[in-house]
Enzyme design. Structure first.
Site, PDB file in Angstrom:
ATOM      1  N   LEU A   1       0.843  -1.193   0.000  1.00 12.41           N
ATOM      2  CA  LEU A   1       0.000   0.000   0.000  1.00 12.41           C
ATOM      3  C   LEU A   1       0.882   1.248   0.000  1.00 12.41           C
ATOM      4  CD1 LEU A   1      -2.837  -0.970   2.508  1.00 12.41           C
ATOM      5  CD2 LEU A   1      -2.508  -1.604   0.086  1.00 12.41           C
ATOM      6  N   ALA A   2       0.756   2.010  -1.068  1.00 11.58           N
ATOM      7  CA  ALA A   2       1.592   3.206  -1.203  1.00 11.58           C
ATOM      8  C   ALA A   2       0.747   4.390  -1.653  1.00 11.58           C
ATOM      9  CB  ALA A   2       2.714   2.944  -2.210  1.00 11.58           C
TER      10      ALA A   2
ATOM     11  N   ARG B   1       2.094  14.931   6.383  1.00  9.88           N
ATOM     12  CA  ARG B   1       2.965  15.370   7.475  1.00  9.88           C
ATOM     13  C   ARG B   1       4.436  15.473   7.076  1.00  9.88           C
ATOM     14  NH1 ARG B   1       2.072  11.806  12.500  1.00  9.88           N
ATOM     15  NH2 ARG B   1       0.780  10.461  11.180  1.00  9.88           N
TER      16      ARG B   1
ATOM     17  N   ASP C   1       5.419   2.702   3.737  1.00 11.76           N
ATOM     18  CA  ASP C   1       6.090   3.644   4.633  1.00 11.76           C
ATOM     19  C   ASP C   1       6.624   2.950   5.886  1.00 11.76           C
ATOM     20  OD1 ASP C   1       3.790   3.152   6.056  1.00 11.76           O
ATOM     21  OD2 ASP C   1       3.059   5.208   6.027  1.00 11.76           O
TER      22      ASP C   1
ATOM     23  N   GLY D   1      -3.950   0.400  16.282  1.00 11.19           N
ATOM     24  CA  GLY D   1      -4.949  -0.625  16.540  1.00 11.19           C
ATOM     25  C   GLY D   1      -4.386  -1.584  17.582  1.00 11.19           C
TER      26      GLY D   1
ATOM     27  N   GLU E   1      -9.351  -0.714  16.369  1.00 13.72           N
ATOM     28  CA  GLU E   1      -8.785   0.614  16.148  1.00 13.72           C
ATOM     29  C   GLU E   1      -9.007   1.466  17.394  1.00 13.72           C
ATOM     30  OE1 GLU E   1      -6.896   1.495  13.287  1.00 13.72           O
ATOM     31  OE2 GLU E   1      -7.057  -0.673  13.487  1.00 13.72           O
TER      32      GLU E   1
ATOM     33  N   ARG F   1      33.509  10.224  -6.953  1.00  7.58           N
ATOM     34  CA  ARG F   1      32.176  10.411  -7.539  1.00  7.58           C
ATOM     35  C   ARG F   1      31.848   9.265  -8.496  1.00  7.58           C
ATOM     36  NH1 ARG F   1      32.571  15.988 -10.095  1.00  7.58           N
ATOM     37  NH2 ARG F   1      30.506  15.380 -10.851  1.00  7.58           N
TER      38      ARG F   1
ATOM     39  N   LYS G   1      36.042  11.400 -10.874  1.00 11.16           N
ATOM     40  CA  LYS G   1      34.708  11.183 -11.458  1.00 11.16           C
ATOM     41  C   LYS G   1      34.898  10.479 -12.784  1.00 11.16           C
ATOM     42  CE  LYS G   1      32.800  13.158 -14.533  1.00 11.16           C
ATOM     43  NZ  LYS G   1      32.303  14.036 -15.597  1.00 11.16           N
TER      44      LYS G   1
ATOM     45  N   ASN H   1      52.005   8.462 -11.874  1.00 12.42           N
ATOM     46  CA  ASN H   1      52.054   9.312 -10.679  1.00 12.42           C
ATOM     47  C   ASN H   1      51.589  10.706 -11.073  1.00 12.42           C
ATOM     48  OD1 ASN H   1      52.848  10.976  -8.513  1.00 12.42           O
ATOM     49  ND2 ASN H   1      54.450   9.536  -7.942  1.00 12.42           N
TER      50      ASN H   1
HETATM   51  C1  UD1 Z   1      -3.436   1.349  10.442  1.00  8.97           C
HETATM   52  C2  UD1 Z   1      -4.167   0.170  11.081  1.00  8.97           C
HETATM   53  C3  UD1 Z   1      -3.831   0.143  12.572  1.00  8.97           C
HETATM   54  C4  UD1 Z   1      -2.331   0.060  12.774  1.00  8.97           C
HETATM   55  C5  UD1 Z   1      -1.638   1.199  12.035  1.00  8.97           C
HETATM   56  C6  UD1 Z   1      -0.148   0.996  12.064  1.00  8.97           C
HETATM   57  C7  UD1 Z   1      -6.237  -0.151   9.833  1.00  8.97           C
HETATM   58  C8  UD1 Z   1      -7.696   0.104   9.810  1.00  8.97           C
HETATM   59  N1  UD1 Z   1      -5.571   0.332  10.890  1.00  8.97           N
HETATM   60  O1  UD1 Z   1      -3.988   2.508  11.022  1.00  8.97           O
HETATM   61  O2  UD1 Z   1      -4.447  -0.963  13.187  1.00  8.97           O
HETATM   62  O3  UD1 Z   1      -2.005   0.118  14.148  1.00  8.97           O
HETATM   63  O4  UD1 Z   1      -2.056   1.229  10.660  1.00  8.97           O
HETATM   64  O5  UD1 Z   1       0.493   2.105  11.526  1.00  8.97           O
HETATM   65  O6  UD1 Z   1      -5.718  -0.777   8.942  1.00  8.97           O
HETATM   66  N2  UD1 Z   1      -3.583   3.516   2.936  1.00  8.97           N
HETATM   67  C9  UD1 Z   1      -3.931   3.532   1.615  1.00  8.97           C
HETATM   68  N3  UD1 Z   1      -5.193   3.826   1.269  1.00  8.97           N
HETATM   69  C10 UD1 Z   1      -6.152   4.083   2.174  1.00  8.97           C
HETATM   70  C11 UD1 Z   1      -5.817   4.059   3.537  1.00  8.97           C
HETATM   71  C12 UD1 Z   1      -4.512   3.777   3.885  1.00  8.97           C
HETATM   72  O7  UD1 Z   1      -3.083   3.300   0.746  1.00  8.97           O
HETATM   73  O8  UD1 Z   1      -7.308   4.319   1.786  1.00  8.97           O
HETATM   74  C13 UD1 Z   1      -2.193   3.182   3.319  1.00  8.97           C
HETATM   75  C14 UD1 Z   1      -1.493   4.419   3.885  1.00  8.97           C
HETATM   76  O9  UD1 Z   1      -0.737   5.059   2.894  1.00  8.97           O
HETATM   77  C15 UD1 Z   1      -0.581   3.828   4.932  1.00  8.97           C
HETATM   78  C16 UD1 Z   1      -1.300   2.582   5.394  1.00  8.97           C
HETATM   79  O10 UD1 Z   1      -2.227   2.267   4.373  1.00  8.97           O
HETATM   80  O11 UD1 Z   1       0.660   3.445   4.369  1.00  8.97           O
HETATM   81  C17 UD1 Z   1      -1.971   2.777   6.730  1.00  8.97           C
HETATM   82  O12 UD1 Z   1      -2.956   3.766   6.619  1.00  8.97           O
HETATM   83  P1  UD1 Z   1      -3.281   4.775   7.784  1.00  8.97           P
HETATM   84  O13 UD1 Z   1      -4.405   5.617   7.385  1.00  8.97           O
HETATM   85  O14 UD1 Z   1      -2.045   5.448   8.229  1.00  8.97           O
HETATM   86  O15 UD1 Z   1      -3.768   3.757   8.910  1.00  8.97           O
HETATM   87  P2  UD1 Z   1      -3.819   3.994  10.452  1.00  8.97           P
HETATM   88  O16 UD1 Z   1      -5.041   4.728  10.789  1.00  8.97           O
HETATM   89  O17 UD1 Z   1      -2.534   4.535  10.927  1.00  8.97           O
END
Ligand code: UD1
Ligand code: CA
Length: 450
Positions: free
Chosen positions: A11-12, A18, A108, A144, A158, A319, A337, A363
């Site tokens: 998931l990216a 932030r 991340d 969570g 959560e 380099r 380089k 040299n």
């Molecule tokens: C999520 C978990 C939580 C855990 C925490 C750890 C869920 C519901 N909760 O919470 O239990 O403790 O991560 O950090 O899964 N993302 C997407 N698309 C979306 C939503 C999220 O790609 O629609 C990706 C975000 O980029 C991120 C990751 O999923 O890399 C987590 O999403 P985030 O919204 O940060 O979840 P948390 O609320 O922190």
């Protein structure tokens, strides 16, 4: 390694607000490589058979990085950010292709190790439908919570939906999850969004699997491995953790680091045995160092290959495109380089050697400069084996100094020097006896007269 097929879903699609950056969060670097690269390197090492990467709308840059690292990765766009389960389902086409195991990771969370992924996934082979990765952070706020009963994972709650008793649990969800491939889609499709955030929570997979009479379990990881990066401060923390790992592993493999805390590696730095690295050295990406190399204090290297027995620095800058053959010596305040310097050659002081080839045993005296650039194009300098370049010489490229040739001190070399020849290219010295004394007397006289 397991012979079960493995689909990895990364998931990216996060916005990374932030980070306060124009660059998407997952393209920020830790130890010289993007966070996405780290995650994909770990999943490849853990035996991914297929890789799906979920990106946000318009994120061609993230997609390009994914396919640069894993050329056959499938990229999916999550058009709306409706939660982690919704994000995984953006990769529906990949899930439909089927796999024994599915691993979901966040791009991340760059520090996770392949061994941990193997551990997370292992229970699936024994029939578990879901496995989550837990850890115990110093401050569980915002995570969570993993609700367990014996070896079983009962639910992931959560924070916003948790009871006071659940909030007291310190075992938290890192976010990484393994799902049985044949059940994954059916579980994900039943996840709803009736919760306080109105999001589709991947974490609901646990209770759905259990309602089906299937088992869910939790593995545990070190805090340092599952630390997510949301800000520049956490980026620096991840960097510190990874640098510590890289230093320990260098030393474990036979490298002496006199002051390890002052040496910075890239994730791809390769070091031989009995290498000595003095304090304050930075390894950028693409550096390979052979056995018995000595890197004196305050050097900066990037894209460089050092053969065994080379010595560089203090204060050398290598380099990209630098290749130093066996026993080459590069001294203080020398920059190289795109330079191949053959065995035993010496460039000991205050030089720039760029777009050049230096033969064995040559040299280059102090202050030798290759003048490789005319403001528009770059040109090459060839220096033959055993050549001797006198100090403070400018070699105006393109130019060739023949093997065994001798260039007199202070030269400006603009045309080729044949093998074994002497080239003198400086103005002739003029000496006028008594001139300075007469000059002073004449000036003193003029001053007295006003
Ligand atoms: C999520 C978990 C939580 C855990 C925490 C750890 C869920 C519901 N909760 O919470 O239990 O403790 O991560 O950090 O899964 N993302 C997407 N698309 C979306 C939503 C999220 O790609 O629609 C990706 C975000 O980029 C991120 C990751 O999923 O890399 C987590 O999403 P985030 O919204 O940060 O979840 P948390 O609320 O922190
Ligand atoms: Ca988060």
């Amino acid at each position: 390694m397991s012979d079960r097929s493995l689909l990895v879903v990364v998931l990216a699609a996060g916005e990374g607000t932030r980070m306060k950056s124009r660059l998407p969060k997952v393209l920020h670097k830790v130890a010289g490589r993007t966070m996405l690269h780290h995650v994909l390197a770990a999943t490849s090492a853990a035996g991914a058979t297929r890789t799906a990467v979920v990106v946000g709308p318009g994120r061609e840059d993230v997609a390009a990085e994914a396919t640069r690292i894993v050329p056959d990765a499938q990229v999916f766009v999550q058009t709306e950010r409706l939660g982690t389960a919704h994000a995984v389902l953006a990769a529906r086409a990949a899930l439909e292709q089927g796999a024994d195991d599915v691993l979901v990771l966040y791009a991340d969370t760059p520090l996770v190790r392949p061994e941990t992924l193997a551990r997370l996934r292992a229970p699936l082979a024994e029939g578990a439908a879901v496995a989550a990765l837990g850890f115990e952070p110093e401050d569980p706020t915002g995570y969570g919570r993993l609700v367990t009963s014996g070896d079983e994972l009962v639910a992931i709650r959560e924070e916003k939906d948790a009871t006071a008793a659940e909030k007291a649990i310190r075992f938290c969800n890192a976010g990484l999850m393994a799902l049985s491939g044949k059940d994954a889609l059916s579980i994900l499709d039943r996840i709803g969004n009736a919760n306080s955030k109105g999001e589709y929570y991947l974490t609901d997979a646990v209770e759905i699997a259990r309602a089906d009479g299937r088992s869910a379990v939790a593995a545990k990881a070190d805090v340092d491995e599952v630390a997510g990066v949301n800000s520049r401060i956490q980026l620096a923390e991840a960097e510190a953790i990874l640098q510590k790992r890289l230093r320990l592993s260098a030393m474990a493999e036979g490298v002496t680091l006199i002051a390890p805390e002052t040496v910075f590696f890239s994730a791809d730095t390769v070091l031989g045995r009995d290498v000595i690295v003095e304090p304050h050295v930075v390894f950028g990406p693409g550096v390979t160092v052979g056995d018995d190399v000595v890197i004196h204090a305050f050097c900066h290297l990037e894209g460089a290959q050092l053969a065994p027995g080379v010595s560089i620095g203090p204060y050398a800058r290598l380099r990209p495109g630098t290749r130093l053959d066996e026993g080459v010596r590069i001294g203080n305040f020398v920059e190289t380089k795109a330079a191949h310097i053959e065995s035993g050659a010496k460039v000991n002081h205050l030089s720039y050697v760029g777009d050049a080839h230096v033969g064995a045993g040559a040299n280059l005296g102090a202050g030798t400069i290759t003048c490789n650039y005319d403001g528009f194009f770059k040109y090459r300098t060839e220096i033959g084996a055993g050549a001797f370049i006198g100090v403070n010489s400018a070699l105006v490229a393109p130019v060739t100094i023949g093997a065994g040739a001798y260039v007199g001190t202070g030269a400006v070399i603009t045309s080729d020097v044949p093998e074994d020849a002497l080239a003198i290219a400086r103005s002739r010295q003029v000496v006028k006896e008594g001139w300075a004394k007469d000059f002073r007397a004449a000036r003193a006289d003029a001053k007295k007269k006003g």
